[in-house]
Scaffold this active site. Structure first.
Site, PDB file in Angstrom:
ATOM      1  CB  SER A   1       1.040  -5.998   6.356  1.00  0.00           C
ATOM      2  OG  SER A   1       0.644  -6.779   5.249  1.00  0.00           O
TER       3      SER A   1
ATOM      4  N   GLY B   1      -2.231  -1.465  -4.665  1.00  0.00           N
ATOM      5  CA  GLY B   1      -3.117  -0.376  -4.250  1.00  0.00           C
ATOM      6  C   GLY B   1      -4.118  -0.777  -3.189  1.00  0.00           C
TER       7      GLY B   1
ATOM      8  CD  GLU C   1       2.226   1.122  -3.162  1.00  0.00           C
ATOM      9  OE1 GLU C   1       2.227   0.692  -1.995  1.00  0.00           O
ATOM     10  OE2 GLU C   1       1.467   0.685  -4.029  1.00  0.00           O
TER      11      GLU C   1
END
Ligand code: 5RP
Length: 219
Positions: free
Chosen positions: A30, A95, A103
């Site tokens: 987010s 994670g 990532e």
């Protein structure tokens, strides 16, 4: 300010670290979604983004940015991503959004990791947030026993498979005093795809969103 407003603040501040003319590594979550919205304003000034997840790829394309995958570049000047926790050395738990493997792959290509996070993510000791670990399914019970042996309770994340098709174990109850040692140890365990400890790939800089504004922490 709300937590989401703090995330938006650091997403905007991260633009200062994007290198014109280059590809930028982009994380997932987010906070990164706010960064992607801001990055759209740099369209034409950068080559594009190297994405760390299917979700970020969709969002980057939706705002009109060129996207490459990790295997299509040799190196990156900078990788920008959020964190679930970050300690005073810049080590992170990541994670929560299940994107940890890609990532870490994209972070590994980058010269610098810029962490963007609201102030709630800063901790003295990592581990209150359950540690995500992407695993091979048939190793789940064996890995749960290994985590139990070091004081962790590894719970299968129900209904979730990663972009790579693997399940996630969320490990509760760890107090991670030495993140690099624990990352190194867990990396040795057969069946572990990626542990969501980013100590070897710790942040170079954290842009922390606080009610007083963006605090820049350099490690
Ligand atoms: C996804 C991640 C995210 O960076 C982490 O979960 C933080 O997410 P958010 O910005 O939504 O708080 O590691 O795998």
């Amino acid at each position: 300010m709300t937590q989401d407003e703090l995330k938006a603040l650091v997403g905007q501040a991260a633009l200062a670290y994007v290198v014109p003319g280059q590809w930028v590594g982009v994380g997932t979550g987010s906070t990164v979604n706010h960064f992607i919205t801001a990055l759209a304003g740099m369209k034409g000034q950068i080559a594009g983004a190297v994405s760390s997840s299917v979700a970020s790829t969709q969002r980057l394309r939706a705002v009109g940015l060129a996207v490459r995958e990790a295997h299509e570049v040799d190196s990156l000047p900078v990788y920008i991503d959020g964190a679930d926790e970050i300690d005073d050395q810049g080590c992170m738990i990541k994670g929560g959004g299940a994107a940890l493997t890609r990532e870490k792959i994209v972070a590994d290509l980058a010269a610098r990791f810029i962490c963007i996070a609201d102030a709630s993510k800063r901790v003295a000791v990592l581990g209150a947030f359950a540690l995500p670990v992407e695993v091979i399914e048939l190793a789940v019970p064996q890995l749960q026993r290994r985590f139990a042996a070091i004081g962790g309770r590894a719970v299968l994340r129900v209904g979730v498979l990663t972009d790579n098709g693997h399940p996630i174990l969320d490990v509760h109850g760890l107090q991670i005093g030495n993140p690099l040692a624990l990352e190194t140890e867990i990396n040795q365990w057969p069946g572990v795809v990626t542990v969501g400890l980013f100590a070897r790939h710790r942040a170079s800089v954290c842009l922390l969103g606080t009610p007083q504004g963006v605090q820049t922490i350099t490690y």
